[in-house]
Write a protein that holds these residues in place. Sequence first.
Motif, PDB file in Angstrom:
ATOM      1  N   TYR A 124      19.398  58.792 133.544  1.00 53.92           N
ATOM      2  CA  TYR A 124      19.617  58.987 134.979  1.00 53.92           C
ATOM      3  C   TYR A 124      20.976  58.460 135.429  1.00 53.92           C
ATOM      4  CZ  TYR A 124      19.253  57.516 139.918  1.00 53.92           C
ATOM      5  OH  TYR A 124      19.500  57.267 141.245  1.00 53.92           O
ATOM      6  N   LYS A 128      24.151  60.416 137.414  1.00 56.81           N
ATOM      7  CA  LYS A 128      24.504  60.143 138.810  1.00 56.81           C
ATOM      8  C   LYS A 128      25.960  59.702 138.959  1.00 56.81           C
ATOM      9  CE  LYS A 128      22.150  60.049 141.952  1.00 56.81           C
ATOM     10  NZ  LYS A 128      21.890  61.084 142.969  1.00 56.81           N
ATOM     11  N   ALA A 132      29.297  61.602 140.642  1.00 62.33           N
ATOM     12  CA  ALA A 132      30.092  60.972 141.699  1.00 62.33           C
ATOM     13  C   ALA A 132      31.577  61.014 141.361  1.00 62.33           C
ATOM     14  CB  ALA A 132      29.637  59.532 141.902  1.00 62.33           C
ATOM     15  N   ASP A 141      27.957  68.409 143.519  1.00 62.27           N
ATOM     16  CA  ASP A 141      26.756  67.831 142.916  1.00 62.27           C
ATOM     17  C   ASP A 141      25.607  68.830 143.049  1.00 62.27           C
ATOM     18  OD1 ASP A 141      24.713  66.327 141.936  1.00 62.27           O
ATOM     19  OD2 ASP A 141      24.913  64.674 143.353  1.00 62.27           O
ATOM     20  N   ASN A 146      24.588  68.972 136.820  1.00 62.47           N
ATOM     21  CA  ASN A 146      23.624  67.931 136.461  1.00 62.47           C
ATOM     22  C   ASN A 146      22.958  68.239 135.131  1.00 62.47           C
ATOM     23  OD1 ASN A 146      22.791  65.629 138.563  1.00 62.47           O
ATOM     24  ND2 ASN A 146      23.516  67.383 139.736  1.00 62.47           N
ATOM     25  N   ASP A 279      21.971  52.925 144.304  1.00 61.73           N
ATOM     26  CA  ASP A 279      22.533  54.150 143.749  1.00 61.73           C
ATOM     27  C   ASP A 279      23.841  53.816 143.037  1.00 61.73           C
ATOM     28  OD1 ASP A 279      23.806  56.576 143.217  1.00 61.73           O
ATOM     29  OD2 ASP A 279      22.964  57.546 144.988  1.00 61.73           O
ATOM     30  N   ALA A 281      26.122  55.628 141.834  1.00 61.17           N
ATOM     31  CA  ALA A 281      27.247  56.455 142.283  1.00 61.17           C
ATOM     32  C   ALA A 281      27.913  55.835 143.510  1.00 61.17           C
ATOM     33  CB  ALA A 281      26.760  57.867 142.601  1.00 61.17           C
ATOM     34  N   THR A 343      14.199  62.545 132.948  1.00 59.05           N
ATOM     35  CA  THR A 343      15.504  62.370 133.599  1.00 59.05           C
ATOM     36  C   THR A 343      15.599  63.232 134.854  1.00 59.05           C
ATOM     37  OG1 THR A 343      16.556  61.946 131.461  1.00 59.05           O
ATOM     38  CG2 THR A 343      18.005  62.523 133.300  1.00 59.05           C
ATOM     39  N   VAL A 347      16.339  61.918 138.649  1.00 63.22           N
ATOM     40  CA  VAL A 347      17.517  62.405 139.372  1.00 63.22           C
ATOM     41  C   VAL A 347      17.137  62.918 140.751  1.00 63.22           C
ATOM     42  CG1 VAL A 347      19.259  64.245 139.418  1.00 63.22           C
ATOM     43  CG2 VAL A 347      18.936  62.890 137.345  1.00 63.22           C
ATOM     44  N   TYR A 348      15.975  63.547 140.842  1.00 64.17           N
ATOM     45  CA  TYR A 348      15.576  64.150 142.111  1.00 64.17           C
ATOM     46  C   TYR A 348      14.492  63.360 142.841  1.00 64.17           C
ATOM     47  CZ  TYR A 348      18.428  68.074 140.663  1.00 64.17           C
ATOM     48  OH  TYR A 348      19.496  68.852 140.272  1.00 64.17           O
ATOM     49  N   PHE A 352      15.115  55.990 144.021  1.00 66.92           N
ATOM     50  CA  PHE A 352      15.128  55.456 142.659  1.00 66.92           C
ATOM     51  C   PHE A 352      14.683  54.000 142.625  1.00 66.92           C
ATOM     52  CE2 PHE A 352      17.142  53.071 139.255  1.00 66.92           C
ATOM     53  CZ  PHE A 352      16.672  53.767 138.154  1.00 66.92           C
TER      54      PHE A 352
END
Length: 471
Positions: A124, A128, A132, A141, A146, A279, A281, A343, A347-348, A352
């Motif tokens: 992950y 991310k 970024a 993005d 991805n 996050d 990123a 993963t 990611v979605y 997180f």
Amino acid sequence: MGRIMSTSELRADLHSIEPIPETDRDSTGPQQMWIWAGANIAPINWALGALGIILKLGLWETIAVIVFGNIIGCGIFAAFTVMGHKTGVNQMVLSRSAFGRRGAYLPSALMFLMTLGWVGVNTYFPVKIAMAILGQFGIPDTWFPNLVIITLVMALQVGIGVYGFYAIRTFEKYTVPVTVAIMVLMSILAWSQPGVVNWSLTSTLPPGAHLAMLTLLTTAIGVGWGISWVTWASDYSRFVPRSVPSSSVFWYSYIGMFVPTVWLAILGATIASVTLDTDPAKMVSAVFGGTTSILVLLMVLHGPIATNILNVYSAALAALSMEIRLSRTALAVIVGVVGYLVTIYFVYAPSFAKAFDHWMICILMWMSPWAGVVLADFYIKRKGEIDVAELYRDPSAYGDINWSGMIAFVAGLVAGWSVQDGLVPAFQGPISMGLLGGADLSWLAGIVVAGGLYLALGRRVVAAPMALRKG
């Protein structure tokens, strides 16, 4: 070893779960340190530190939790590396002495399933952060880039994991020094720029909730982090010759785990004190830019790969320890495919931080009592003496199912749950929510209750052969 990489360093690892012959045990203490350091110079440790800030602890107490918890957790982890060094056997097969030959299928299955999730968690982060950084060059993005990044990273880490221990050792040896240099540069940039760190950030939680959160984070990101590695520990230390002192294996493994974990977690906490986000990123964009962001990307890509090559390798060993009739290569590919799907989920995922906290609490629910049983069996009941041949015989002198180990494991599981707090209501134990006011002592209860009950129930001890004792 000389300075020039020899062909022996890159040879394929043809070993499975059989004991490693002494002629093939050519790893060193420093190499063990590089393996564990490489696995923990990873952006996931930024999130570990940032988690304390997001859950409303102050900066300095978050740092204290990170340091204190890892002093204990890394010590527990390093104790498991000694087991592999003394026996030449991987961790899940070693479980047979405490759980029985087929009784050990249970922790092996749990370890295999857990590792599938870890592969996704670790992948992950490079996805991310890479997105970024690519965004700074005008790449949007969207789902396609991805998936491209996930595919490239997963293919690389599965490939190295399939090649085995010697490739893993070589990868870490030549990449960790570079990533350490980048980590130092990142720290200097983050801690020297004005406005990047809010050193005076304090907790806004009321006293009861404050104590509960301190114990929760000690479990999840302190002690728990070291415990979360114990099921892998012997898989790599089994390659260290018996002529190397066990104390050397312990301390090199301890340092390799402790230093990068604590360092990067503190870095994550300090950056999050201003960004207020886990996050990665956003952390990168808040502090690093331009050429520096490219260097950060190199470290970000290295970290999860260095971690996941261990996950791929050890997950396959766990499945083989259940006597599954597939090759290590086939099992590694299965791990990669499932990890790919996990993963995508992370990611979605909407949050997180919450998903990761739930994940850590779930795995510690079973790993703490398992660790308690295995520690009690190896260090107290058998005093470090294991009849290695009996681990593989059927029927085994260690039994088919050791009910002392199984009962102690379940009891430790219940005890840990009873004093566990968490963000998921189903995992909140009645004692934690009642008498302890939400405090989380699950890791301690799980280890102590499981280990103590195992010693109380266990009567029969299989003595190691005299030759092994003298070795």
